[in-house]
Structures are given as C-alpha cells and as structure tokens.
Design a protein around this motif. Sequence first.
Motif, PDB file in Angstrom:
ATOM      1  N   THR A 197      -0.032  15.383 -21.627  1.00 33.02           N
ATOM      2  CA  THR A 197      -1.171  15.487 -20.728  1.00 33.02           C
ATOM      3  C   THR A 197      -2.402  15.867 -21.535  1.00 33.02           C
ATOM      4  O   THR A 197      -2.327  16.729 -22.412  1.00 33.02           O
ATOM      5  N   GLU A 198      -3.516  15.206 -21.267  1.00 34.97           N
ATOM      6  CA  GLU A 198      -4.779  15.502 -21.953  1.00 34.97           C
ATOM      7  C   GLU A 198      -5.942  15.100 -21.051  1.00 34.97           C
ATOM      8  O   GLU A 198      -5.952  13.997 -20.497  1.00 34.97           O
ATOM      9  N   ALA A 199      -6.909  16.000 -20.891  1.00 34.95           N
ATOM     10  CA  ALA A 199      -8.140  15.613 -20.199  1.00 34.95           C
ATOM     11  C   ALA A 199      -9.017  14.796 -21.144  1.00 34.95           C
ATOM     12  O   ALA A 199      -9.663  13.825 -20.747  1.00 34.95           O
ATOM     13  N   TYR A 200      -9.047  15.222 -22.398  1.00 31.88           N
ATOM     14  CA  TYR A 200      -9.828  14.545 -23.437  1.00 31.88           C
ATOM     15  C   TYR A 200      -9.289  15.063 -24.754  1.00 31.88           C
ATOM     16  O   TYR A 200      -9.179  16.264 -24.947  1.00 31.88           O
ATOM     17  N   CYS A 201      -8.948  14.169 -25.667  1.00 31.80           N
ATOM     18  CA  CYS A 201      -8.319  14.595 -26.920  1.00 31.80           C
ATOM     19  C   CYS A 201      -9.321  14.537 -28.065  1.00 31.80           C
ATOM     20  O   CYS A 201      -9.656  13.453 -28.558  1.00 31.80           O
TER      21      CYS A 201
END
Length: 452
Positions: free
Chosen positions: A282-286
């Motif tokens: 899971t990542e909102a923004y990497c």
Amino acid sequence: MLHRVCMVSDFFYPNMGGVEEHIFNLSQCLISRGHKVIVLTHSYGERVGVRYMTNGLKVFYLPVRVFYNQCVLPTMVCSLPLIRYIFIRERITIIHGHSAFSALAHEAMVIGRLMDLKTVFTDHSLFGFADASAIITNKLLEISLADCNHCICVSHTGKENTVLRARVHCDRVSVIPNAVDTAAFTPDPSRRSTDTITVVVISRLVYRKGVDLMAQVIAEICPRYPQLQFLIGGDGPKRWLLEEVRERGGLQDRVTLLGSLEHSQVRGVLTRGHIFLNTSLTEAYCMAIVEAAACGLQVVSTRVGGIPEVLPSELIYLTEPNVPSLLLGLETALANLNSGNVVPPWECHHRVASLYNWMNVAQRTETVYHQVAGEKTKTLGSRLRSYMARGVLPFLLVVTLAHLMLRFLDWMVPRQGIDIAKDYNVTSHIMGSSHSNGDVHCHPYQARKKLS
C-alpha cells in the motif's frame, strides 16, 4: 498575501522518511517565497528546545515523551499551555499538520482551531476499512478533520481514500503530489558494475512494504540469473526474513543488506544500481521510486495505491502485488536492459525534473493557504456541532475542557504579557553570507547536518 505557518508532526529530523523530507523541503520553499515557517515536533533524545536549520527554519522540539511508534500520547492537558505559548509568540496564522499517524499534529490542530487559527492537514498514507487498527485510526481522523479548513492528499487515490474514511467533503480536499530534489539525485552510470546487474531496494523492512514478497522474489530469481545482485538499504522488524533467505540460498555474495541509511547516502546507493524494485502493498505516493527514476534506474513496482499516478509508463514496470507478477516485471526489465531498449539515465532524470519540483508544490500549497485565510472564523457553537455530527460525545467533552483551559490561560498568562519573537530575515542573511562560508549556500541536507 504572506502567511505565518506552523508545520506540526511527530515525524521530523533527526528521524528520516518521506514525511520528514516533505516538511523540510516544503518549509524551505515557502520561506524563500517570503512566508514565516516554523516546525513543531516532539523531542528526540537530547534534542530538546529550539534549533535552527537552513535559512533560519526554527524547529521546536517539545519536551514530550514518545508513547508509541515515534508518536506522543495525546493528553491535550500537558501540551496545551506550551503549544498556545508558541502560537502566540510566533504570531502563527495557519497550522499545517502532517500524517494521520501523528497525534501531535491532530492535537495542535484542535488547539489552533480553538484559538481561531486556520488549519490545513496533509494526509501521506492510505488506510483500509476492515481491520481493527484501520477502523480506529479512521474514526480518529474523522474527528480531527471534522472542523479542519482544508485537506491535502499526495495522490488522487489518496484523496478518494481520505474522503471515504474521514467523511470529508471532496471540495475541501486538494491533490498536491510530493516532489524530489533532482539536484541531489542525478545519474552517474560510471558507478555501475559492467559485469553484473544490480537491483536496488531502499525501504523500511516492514510488512506494509511487501518484504515477504521481496524475499520470495529474491529466492526464485537469483538461481535463474547468476549475474544478478541485490543491494538492499533500510532496516526494520522484517530484516530477519531477508537474512534467512540469504543464508538458505547461499547468497551472501549476491544479496547485500546495508541497514539503515542517512538520506545523504541514498543517492550513492541508487547510482550503483540498474533496476529499482518496490514491493509495497500500500502506498499513497512512493518517494523512493521518484528518487530512483531521477538517478536513471529502471523502476519495477507493484501497482498499488497512488503509485500508477507517479511516473509515466515508459519509466516504470507496474506489476500486481504477487510473486509471479513481480518476477515477470523484473525479467522484462532485465531483457530490455540487456537489449538496450530503455530510457537513457540522463533523459530519465530530465523527465522526472520536468514533472516534479518543490517550488511548484510550494506554490500550490500557497494557493490553499490563501483560500483558507479568506474563510470566516467559526464560533465555538458551530465547531461543537461539527463534532456532534460525527457522533462522538467524549470528544465534545475534551474540546470543551480545552476551551476552558485556553480561557483560563488567557487570564493567567495574558497574550499581551508574552514576548513576540523576532522574525528571521532570510534576505539579510543571504546578503551577509555572500562573502562568507554560510550554510545557506549548501545543499539543504548538508546545511542541516552542520546546524545539528
């Protein structure tokens, strides 16, 4: 219109991570645009009190004990007098909280709203809706954002997630992506090995980052490609799994675990690699994949959260979060690398530089500040009704108690009796440093290290 902003989060230097880098770089750009910016965080060991960083960025390390996961216990009672004093002394007009995990950010935003200050919140994470921890976190976030003036998310996927789990109206949420300091992350193909192909991984070694997937991928792909090596930076509770895979497969000379890295060391590790692997669940923004692309690496990443929005398709190989798909992505990247069918490192760098820069992020954040500064100040009654709409009576009692404490402090320690801090004049410092070896001319992280 110039603003006086207080960035608040439990996560800041000397702790290193995406939120910390975001706060620091955004603050630097806002300062260069003429705004007053301070940072409020908890103490880190002996780092207590007031410290100055690059361009006069003032950081308040509150003498508050950490409770769990680098976050303070939100008692409200202990920190309220100190936070109120700082807001008044620095003449703050906007409170900008960062990270849903930060108890200090939510606490400061509640206190700021009761002092009739404007509040902005940046959500850096994605959460689910099913497990107990996510349900509790989502409810707390819903309460905290019930009366927040505006929210910022780092991706459109993150915005959808925040709107759903915190019940925030979509008109009160903006999408402003992160950026990368492309001047600090530049390619250097001469540092790459010509005999082997190096896959770089830089990540916290925790479950959410897909370390279990990473371990299986390493165990399966190394026997197929003898020329392949892995360079892994980062530390965490899942490190033992990678060590076990390395021992069982006899891969001591092909899998290198570097441990925790300083941010200044990241570019040196990235430039040694050909491919960057990200196995996040899971990542909102990497931020890591943007830094890797800026250094000219081919990026292989799971297609989760906001990651598909971050890089154009020719700079990234997107896979499903499972072992077969990751193996296919890595093998495709290897085949293209061997055939020369890849974007050259410097072209890759220029593409990233054209897409992301911190000054653009600062300008868009500045627009949000202008918007909230023009909004009408709510009465205490309207604020309490906002919390009542969320159905949380205990929190109404907490807010009421905080309001009474602030009124008592207005009588006990009146505002007119608090000394106003002098503002740091960035322009005069730059002029005075033009003939000296001032930190202001250093790269931000170099200067930060000197001032620490």
